[in-house]
Design a protein around this motif. Structure first.
Motif, PDB file in Angstrom:
ATOM      1  N   LEU A 116       0.905  -1.050   0.073  1.00 21.52           N
ATOM      2  CA  LEU A 116       0.101  -0.071  -0.225  1.00 21.52           C
ATOM      3  C   LEU A 116       0.822   1.165  -0.068  1.00 21.52           C
ATOM      4  O   LEU A 116       1.661   1.357   1.010  1.00 21.52           O
ATOM      5  CB  LEU A 116      -0.655   0.017   1.387  1.00 21.52           C
ATOM      6  CG  LEU A 116      -1.578  -1.519   1.488  1.00 21.52           C
ATOM      7  CD1 LEU A 116      -2.679  -1.044   2.612  1.00 21.52           C
ATOM      8  CD2 LEU A 116      -2.414  -1.913   0.135  1.00 21.52           C
ATOM      9  N   VAL A 117       0.684   1.927  -1.035  1.00 22.23           N
ATOM     10  CA  VAL A 117       1.563   3.237  -1.264  1.00 22.23           C
ATOM     11  C   VAL A 117       0.946   4.363  -0.865  1.00 22.23           C
ATOM     12  O   VAL A 117      -0.027   4.709  -1.416  1.00 22.23           O
ATOM     13  CB  VAL A 117       2.414   3.383  -2.765  1.00 22.23           C
ATOM     14  CG1 VAL A 117       3.013   4.375  -2.699  1.00 22.23           C
ATOM     15  CG2 VAL A 117       3.121   2.030  -3.187  1.00 22.23           C
ATOM     16  N   PHE A 118       1.316   5.331  -0.026  1.00 23.57           N
ATOM     17  CA  PHE A 118       0.837   6.643   0.265  1.00 23.57           C
ATOM     18  C   PHE A 118       1.841   7.653  -0.088  1.00 23.57           C
ATOM     19  O   PHE A 118       3.046   7.676   0.248  1.00 23.57           O
ATOM     20  CB  PHE A 118       0.557   6.816   1.665  1.00 23.57           C
ATOM     21  CG  PHE A 118      -0.196   5.611   2.125  1.00 23.57           C
ATOM     22  CD1 PHE A 118      -1.898   5.672   2.295  1.00 23.57           C
ATOM     23  CD2 PHE A 118       0.224   4.407   2.451  1.00 23.57           C
ATOM     24  CE1 PHE A 118      -2.430   4.709   2.634  1.00 23.57           C
ATOM     25  CE2 PHE A 118      -0.706   2.990   2.947  1.00 23.57           C
ATOM     26  CZ  PHE A 118      -1.998   3.646   3.063  1.00 23.57           C
ATOM     27  N   ARG A 119       1.468   8.639  -1.172  1.00 17.87           N
ATOM     28  CA  ARG A 119       2.246   9.921  -1.249  1.00 17.87           C
ATOM     29  C   ARG A 119       1.943  10.972  -0.519  1.00 17.87           C
ATOM     30  O   ARG A 119       0.772  11.522  -0.188  1.00 17.87           O
ATOM     31  CB  ARG A 119       1.710  10.390  -2.621  1.00 17.87           C
ATOM     32  CG  ARG A 119       2.349   9.515  -3.667  1.00 17.87           C
ATOM     33  CD  ARG A 119       3.271  10.171  -4.719  1.00 17.87           C
ATOM     34  NE  ARG A 119       3.938   9.010  -5.396  1.00 17.87           N
ATOM     35  CZ  ARG A 119       3.906   9.083  -6.985  1.00 17.87           C
ATOM     36  NH1 ARG A 119       3.023   9.700  -7.731  1.00 17.87           N
ATOM     37  NH2 ARG A 119       4.552   8.131  -7.536  1.00 17.87           N
ATOM     38  N   GLU A 120       2.722  10.950   0.667  1.00 15.46           N
ATOM     39  CA  GLU A 120       2.629  12.187   1.644  1.00 15.46           C
ATOM     40  C   GLU A 120       3.219  13.521   1.428  1.00 15.46           C
ATOM     41  O   GLU A 120       3.114  14.267   2.310  1.00 15.46           O
ATOM     42  CB  GLU A 120       3.018  11.603   3.052  1.00 15.46           C
ATOM     43  CG  GLU A 120       2.462  10.102   3.401  1.00 15.46           C
ATOM     44  CD  GLU A 120       1.092  10.306   3.972  1.00 15.46           C
ATOM     45  OE1 GLU A 120       0.649  11.400   4.826  1.00 15.46           O
ATOM     46  OE2 GLU A 120       0.389   9.624   3.798  1.00 15.46           O
ATOM     47  N   GLY A 121       4.063  13.547   0.468  1.00 14.08           N
ATOM     48  CA  GLY A 121       4.636  14.744   0.035  1.00 14.08           C
ATOM     49  C   GLY A 121       5.684  15.058   1.181  1.00 14.08           C
ATOM     50  O   GLY A 121       6.520  14.127   1.760  1.00 14.08           O
ATOM     51  N   GLU A 122       5.712  16.219   1.529  1.00 10.52           N
ATOM     52  CA  GLU A 122       6.656  16.579   2.725  1.00 10.52           C
ATOM     53  C   GLU A 122       6.047  16.259   4.130  1.00 10.52           C
ATOM     54  O   GLU A 122       6.906  16.448   5.003  1.00 10.52           O
ATOM     55  CB  GLU A 122       7.009  18.068   2.337  1.00 10.52           C
ATOM     56  CG  GLU A 122       7.583  18.229   1.121  1.00 10.52           C
ATOM     57  CD  GLU A 122       8.761  19.044   1.107  1.00 10.52           C
ATOM     58  OE1 GLU A 122       9.672  19.080   2.045  1.00 10.52           O
ATOM     59  OE2 GLU A 122       9.545  18.605   0.043  1.00 10.52           O
ATOM     60  N   ASN A 123       4.981  15.833   4.171  1.00 12.85           N
ATOM     61  CA  ASN A 123       4.321  15.805   5.423  1.00 12.85           C
ATOM     62  C   ASN A 123       4.432  14.271   5.879  1.00 12.85           C
ATOM     63  O   ASN A 123       3.786  13.387   5.768  1.00 12.85           O
ATOM     64  CB  ASN A 123       2.672  16.088   5.197  1.00 12.85           C
ATOM     65  CG  ASN A 123       2.118  15.871   6.604  1.00 12.85           C
ATOM     66  OD1 ASN A 123       2.669  15.782   7.752  1.00 12.85           O
ATOM     67  ND2 ASN A 123       0.668  16.048   6.693  1.00 12.85           N
ATOM     68  N   PHE A 124       5.519  14.220   6.780  1.00 13.20           N
ATOM     69  CA  PHE A 124       5.867  12.872   7.282  1.00 13.20           C
ATOM     70  C   PHE A 124       5.572  12.839   8.839  1.00 13.20           C
ATOM     71  O   PHE A 124       6.282  12.048   9.757  1.00 13.20           O
ATOM     72  CB  PHE A 124       7.129  12.380   6.965  1.00 13.20           C
ATOM     73  CG  PHE A 124       7.369  11.550   5.765  1.00 13.20           C
ATOM     74  CD1 PHE A 124       7.431  10.481   5.931  1.00 13.20           C
ATOM     75  CD2 PHE A 124       7.326  12.112   4.658  1.00 13.20           C
ATOM     76  CE1 PHE A 124       7.645   9.739   4.716  1.00 13.20           C
ATOM     77  CE2 PHE A 124       7.360  11.411   3.541  1.00 13.20           C
ATOM     78  CZ  PHE A 124       7.671  10.143   3.451  1.00 13.20           C
ATOM     79  N   GLY A 125       4.472  13.826   9.390  1.00 14.38           N
ATOM     80  CA  GLY A 125       4.574  13.928  10.664  1.00 14.38           C
ATOM     81  C   GLY A 125       3.641  12.575  11.367  1.00 14.38           C
ATOM     82  O   GLY A 125       2.990  12.003  10.523  1.00 14.38           O
ATOM     83  N   GLY A 126       4.123  12.249  12.483  1.00 12.54           N
ATOM     84  CA  GLY A 126       3.334  11.075  13.160  1.00 12.54           C
ATOM     85  C   GLY A 126       4.111   9.629  12.538  1.00 12.54           C
ATOM     86  O   GLY A 126       4.748   9.759  11.713  1.00 12.54           O
TER      87      GLY A 126
END
Length: 125
Positions: free
Chosen positions: A114-124
């Motif tokens: 399962l691939v999630f594109r989070e951009g620059e937001n890797f919080g948590g």
């Protein structure tokens, strides 16, 4: 563009239920083939086809498809869902690609990514 993936499974009903529960895919129209199966839809597209197969060991060294990958949204929400369902998974973060990944197996052992594109937001976590 990949149109769909067809998976053979010894547990047709269990695998269908798994994809419905975990990936929110819905069974829909399937032509009247001479064998059982399901077409599972994401919106209007039948992206996963399930057909009967025979149980056997997964040989990741032979010439075969290794896994199926799905692009999804809501990384944390999917982690919470998998945790609540008691489905084990591993994680991989690729910040250079702006992606997070979850790896899990269907009840019959097919590997899913399962691939999630989070951009620059890797919080948590």
């Amino acid at each position: 563009m990949l149109d769909h993936v067809t998976l053979r499974t010894a547990d047709l009903e269990g695998t269908r239920a798994f994809f419905e529960t975990v990936l929110d895919l819905k069974p829909g129209y399937r032509p009247a083939f001479g064998f059982p199966g399901y077409w599972l839809y994401a919106g209007k597209e039948p992206i996963v086809h399930l057909i009967p197969g025979h149980a056997g060991p997964v040989d990741r060294h032979g010439e075969t498809i290794d896994h199926a990958g799905f692009r999804l949204a809501d990384y944390q929400g999917h982690r919470r869902k998998l945790d609540a369902l008691g489905i084990p998974y591993t994680t991989m973060d690729l910040p250079e690609l702006g992606e997070r990944r979850l790896f899990l197996h269907t009840p019959t052992g097919i590997l899913l990514e399962l691939v999630f594109r989070e951009g620059e937001n890797f919080g948590g976590a």
